[in-house]
Structures are given as C-alpha cells and as structure tokens.
Design an enzyme around this catalytic site. Structure first.
Site, PDB file in Angstrom:
ATOM      1  CE  LYS A  14       0.111  -5.013  -5.757  1.00  0.00           C
ATOM      2  NZ  LYS A  14       0.995  -4.316  -6.730  1.00  0.00           N
ATOM      3  CB  SER A  59       3.226  -1.262  -8.163  1.00  0.00           C
ATOM      4  OG  SER A  59       2.271  -0.549  -8.896  1.00  0.00           O
ATOM      5  CB  SER A  88      -0.686  -0.880  -6.838  1.00  0.00           C
ATOM      6  OG  SER A  88       0.069  -1.919  -7.443  1.00  0.00           O
TER       7      SER A  88
END
Length: 434
Positions: free
Chosen positions: A37, A138, A114
């Site tokens: 990420k 997330s 996310s």
C-alpha cells in the site's frame, strides 16, 4: 499503464528482490510476490498517502519500512505500490485522483478501502500476497469485499515504523492472501513467530445479535459457522451471547457515547457507541498527526474524504480520556468472554459491497452497522481474520474470527483449519436453495 491490465490496483510498478542467500529455497516466502500500500515507506520512492498534494509536498523515503523489509528478508519479491483511499480515511476504496481499483469478483461494486489496491492485486492474482494497513477496518473490509483473506494483527505487535500514521491508537499493519497457508506464512514472518502446532479452541462464541445486522444470509451464516465448528471440535465448544448487552454491562464508560436515537432494530446501541468512541479518538489523533499539513497545504480531497478530514480538523480533546478508558474496559470484558483459546465469530461487514459512486448520504446506515462490527477488534486491540466463503447471489460473503491480544498465531492456525469446512457448508447451503 492501461487500467484493465492490472485492475487499476497499482500506483507504480518496480521490483525489489530479496537479499541474496546461498539457499533461497529455505526462506519461508521464497518464490512469492507481493505489493505494498502507498502508505509504506520504500527507500527512493515518495510515499503518496493516496493524495497528489501529499506526494507533491513530501520527499522520497530515505529508508524502507521494517514490515516491508521483513517479508523481503523472508524471500518474497515486491512488485510495486498500490492505490489507497486518500489519507487512509475511508472504507470504500474509491480514489478521486488515481481511479478506483476494480473489484475482480464484483466489478460494479467498490473494492473496499483504504487498502483497496492491495486487496485487488491479490484478488486479481497479480501477486501472491500484499501489505495494507488497518485502522478502522482498512484490511478487513477490502478483504471481505474482494473475497480474499485479510488479517488485522493484535495492536502494536507488528512494527508501524515507516508507515504514515493515521491514528496510532488503532493503526496496524495488515496483510492479504487468497490462500490461508500463505496468509499464515506471511503472518509468522511479520510476527516473528516460529511455527506452532494448532491448538483446538476452548470455545467459539456466536453473538446472535451481530448476525442479525446482516442484510443477506442473516440466519444461515451463523448456522454455517456452528455446523463447521461442531463438525471439527464438537458441539460443547459453541457458546451463544448477546454481545450488545454484554458490552453494555461491562463497558460502563460507553454511556458517554450512547445516542438514544439509535435504540431501534437497525443498530446495536452499545456497539454504535463503541464505534463513536473509536472515531472520536481517531479524529483527534488524525488532527494531531496531519492537521497542520491540511490547514497549510489545503489539499484537494475527494467527496466523503474532505468532509471527514474537516470534521477531524475541527475536533477537540473532549472525551479523549474517556475513549482510552473505553479501550481498557473493552479489552478486559472481551478477555473474560474469550478466556484462553477462545474465538469470537462475527460478520466482517453487514452486507455486500456498495455499488460504485453511491452517494455518501445513502451509505450512512450501512457504514454505521459496519463500524459497529469493525470497532470490536479495533477498540480492544484484538486480532481479527476475514475468511472468504465464496459467492452468494453474485456477491462475496465472508465471516470474521477474533481472538485476544497476542493470540495471532493461534488465530491464523484456526482460520487455516476451519476454512475448508466453512466453504463446504456454504456450498451445501447454496444447493439447498434450488
């Protein structure tokens, strides 16, 4: 790069090879690929935090996050950085600036955030596993929406050094895999744990009220878990509880966050209060971390994100001490409920992933239910694993297992053991419909 070639999962592609060794095949993650990420520092690359203005105003990282180094040293090869929600402040997975990664199992639905790109990269079989983060949900949410495994470890057991903080009281490094064996291997590397023999759970707690929050399969999903557990471990390990009542009785500080308007069937009031406490502390810590940057730079933020960031910037330290008290009380209460080698089984989210570009106002009830479930592990700091159960009526379905703080190896082993049985029970349920 054309979006359809990588499902829009990647911000940028590059290759980081594991260190050279005389016997690479002996490394636990040898031959596996992974993505990270865009919240993790990778030496020589700007950590973008999901927003072009952030990337523009920050320099390239001078070192690589320890979590990334750990899996590289375990033998895996990094192939790039993935798209994320701006400033990690959403569970939808939609990014106004870089595009929304395509959910491989439900292309008209959000991928979840996310850590959206990290989940999509795994679900689309572009990598073997990936790293994300989980503050409010997330890792667990995109894992559920994309029908893959996702693990949120016990709070503070995996280093978050070199990871942009969102809210430190809840931030964790999470990971995704399609296969529970790989999920377990990655976990042992990140948690720095030797292999441990699986231990049978002493009890599996089924909170009936949590399963009533589901929009599909509300009665059947709990039964699928019960049948799987009974088949593997015996009926004596199954315990039923009304979690809302249990939390209400044992977490007295929640009274500060109870909203009387939520006392109806759509919600579990004490768990809604729990999520309110979580988001209160999250807003305050986000402001402490990033308030100065936001007010100075005035970044362009997408819909939903901008309102949340503004709310955080305007937050105060009122109730912050109470939030920390809620955390302590909840951990004590859940320790008593689960005891040694206990598991809490809950829905990960209250239903299928929402459709792309759904108006924020139309998601309020869904988000409230989702955070009431997500806050259980979030506030307690316990570990949680999302287990995909396949598709039902064209939608991905999953369940979560939660274990006490520090029981990560135990939970990873249970997920691996239970998975096949759970899948079989879902297939039986699907057949009986016709």
């Amino acid at each position: 790069m054309a979006k359809n070639s990588d499902f829009g999962a990647f911000m940028e592609k590059f290759t980081l090879l594991p260190p050279k060794t005389s016997s690479p095949q002996q490394l636990p993650l040898s031959g596996l690929t992974f993505a990270v990420k865009d919240i993790f520092d990778v030496k020589g690359y700007v950590t973008g935090f999901g927003n072009p203005d952030w990337a523009r105003t920050h320099n390239a990282a001078v070192s690589t996050a320890p979590a990334v180094l750990a899996v590289l040293n375990g033998g895996a090869t990094c192939v790039g950085k993935t798209v994320m929600d701006e400033m990690a402040y959403s569970i939808n997975g939609e990014n106004e600036h870089y595009g929304t990664p395509t959910n491989p199992c439900a292309p008209d639905r959000v991928p979840g955030g996310s850590s959206s790109g990290s989940a999509v990269a795994v679900a689309a079989e572009l990598v073997d596993f990936s790293l994300g983060t989980d503050t409010g949900g997330s890792t667990r949410v995109p894992a559920s929406y994309c029908a893959i495994f996702g693990f949120r470890p016990s709070h503070a057991v995996v280093s978050t050094t070199g990871v942009i903080p969102m809210a430190q009281s809840f931030d964790t490094v999470g990971w995704f895999a399609r296969d529970p064996v790989i999920l377990n291997k990655v976990g042992r590397v990140l948690l720095q744990l030797p292999y441990v023999e699986p231990v049978q759970p002493r009890h599996v707690v089924i909170p009936n009220d949590c399963f009533q929050l589901l929009s599909i399969l509300s009665d059947r999903l709990a039964q699928i878990i019960i049948e799987s557990v009974e088949k593997l471990y015996g009926s004596q390990v199954v315990k039923h509880v009304n979690l809302g009542d249990y939390v209400s009785e044992r977490v007295p500080s929640l009274e500060h966050f109870i909203d009387e308007s939520n006392r109806h069937q759509e919600y579990i009031p004490s768990l809604i209060a729990l999520s309110s406490a979580m988001r209160c502390l999250q807003r305050y810590e986000f402001k402490t971390n990033h308030g100065k940057w936001v007010t100075t730079v005035k970044p362009n933020l997408g819909p939903g994100i901008s309102e949340r960031v503004l709310e955080a910037i305007n937050s105060t330290d009122e109730h912050i001490d109470t939030c920390h008290l809620v955390k302590t009380e909840l951990r004590t209460a859940l320790n008593s409920l689960l005891e040694e080698f206990g598991i809490l089984a809950i829905p990960t989210v209250p239903g299928p992933p929402p459709k792309l570009r759904t108006q924020v106002s139309l998601l309020e009830t869904f988000r409230a239910r989702a955070f009431s479930l997500l806050s259980i592990a979030g506030v307690s700091g316990f570990c949680q694993v999302n287990i995909p159960l396949g598709m039902y009526d064209g939608f991905p379905i999953s369940i979560s297992l939660i274990a006490k703080h520090g029981a990560d190896a135990f939970l990873l082993n249970i997920a691996e053991t239970l998975y096949i049985n759970l899948k079989q029970q879902v297939e039986v349920a699907e057949k009986h419909r016709y």
